[in-house]
Motif scaffolding. Structure first.
Motif, mmCIF file in Angstrom:
data_model
loop_
_atom_site.group_PDB
_atom_site.id
_atom_site.type_symbol
_atom_site.label_atom_id
_atom_site.label_comp_id
_atom_site.label_asym_id
_atom_site.label_seq_id
_atom_site.Cartn_x
_atom_site.Cartn_y
_atom_site.Cartn_z
ATOM 1 N N THR A 94 74.837 -70.709 33.033
ATOM 2 C CA THR A 94 73.589 -71.205 32.476
ATOM 3 C C THR A 94 73.741 -72.663 32.079
ATOM 4 O O THR A 94 74.806 -73.071 31.587
ATOM 5 C CB THR A 94 73.151 -70.372 31.247
ATOM 6 N N GLU A 123 67.318 -65.340 27.397
ATOM 7 C CA GLU A 123 67.977 -65.791 26.178
ATOM 8 C C GLU A 123 68.754 -64.666 25.511
ATOM 9 O O GLU A 123 69.842 -64.897 24.967
ATOM 10 C CB GLU A 123 66.932 -66.359 25.210
ATOM 11 N N ARG A 126 72.073 -64.441 27.237
ATOM 12 C CA ARG A 126 72.890 -65.624 26.907
ATOM 13 C C ARG A 126 73.437 -65.541 25.488
ATOM 14 O O ARG A 126 74.618 -65.792 25.254
ATOM 15 C CB ARG A 126 72.074 -66.903 27.065
ATOM 16 N N GLU A 127 72.596 -65.175 24.542
ATOM 17 C CA GLU A 127 73.026 -65.108 23.137
ATOM 18 C C GLU A 127 74.065 -64.017 22.914
ATOM 19 O O GLU A 127 75.021 -64.203 22.168
ATOM 20 C CB GLU A 127 71.827 -64.893 22.227
#
Length: 168
Positions: A94, A123, A126-127
């Motif tokens: 990313t 998101e 990703r988090e």
């Protein structure tokens, strides 16, 4: 293709069949398994997918799964089913990552996860995986890199790190 892929390449909700076809061709070249997470922005019998994969598409080890949870289950079964008992090790690509691809220590059977061309990785993914998010360096003038180019670069960096392709 061998029973044990060298790498696992995941395309999360890919939009463009030509990119998927090109990535599939690269997967054949390095002995990686291609995983596609629905929804796809194209049909699997798309002429654009086949054209980009050229005459290699019949050699692509490809599995399409319905969603993220199904992917995680299938990868766990596949990688642990290879006899090693190892848990899958994931790398998430990313532009929002802090760590560069060159800082990762890749190993055979790693899972490289790429987001869609239009939305990238969600998101939430990703988090939840911030420690294993990676990016390729690029100047601020560029919003993003082509998915097939990025996947190719990362696959070959992984192969370079663990000593190249095994003799076939």
């Amino acid at each position: 293709m061998s029973a044990e892929p060298l790498l696992h390449v995941v395309l999360f909700e890919p939009d463009i069949p030509q990119n998927t076809g090109n990535i599939g061709r690269s997967c054949v070249a390095v002995g990686a398994k291609l995983w596609l997470v629905r929804p796809l922005g194209f049909l699997m019998d798309s002429r654009y997918l086949k054209r980009a994969g050229m005459d290699y598409w019949q050699h692509v080890d490809c599995e399409v799964v319905d969603d993220w949870d199904h992917l995680l289950t299938r990868l766990q079964e596949t990688i642990q089913g290879d006899g090693s008992g190892a848990a899958p090790r994931y790398w998430f690509l990313t532009k929002f990552a802090d760590k560069l691809v060159w800082e990762a220590k890749f190993a055979p059977c790693d899972v490289l996860v790429f987001g869609s061309e239009s939305r990238g990785l969600p998101e939430t993914i990703r988090e939840a995986n911030a420690e294993t998010c990676l990016k390729l360096p690029m100047r601020d003038h560029v919003r993003s890199l082509n998915l097939a180019s990025t996947a190719n670069t990362v696959m070959y960096e992984a192969v370079r790190q663990f000593g190249g392709l095994p003799e076939v």
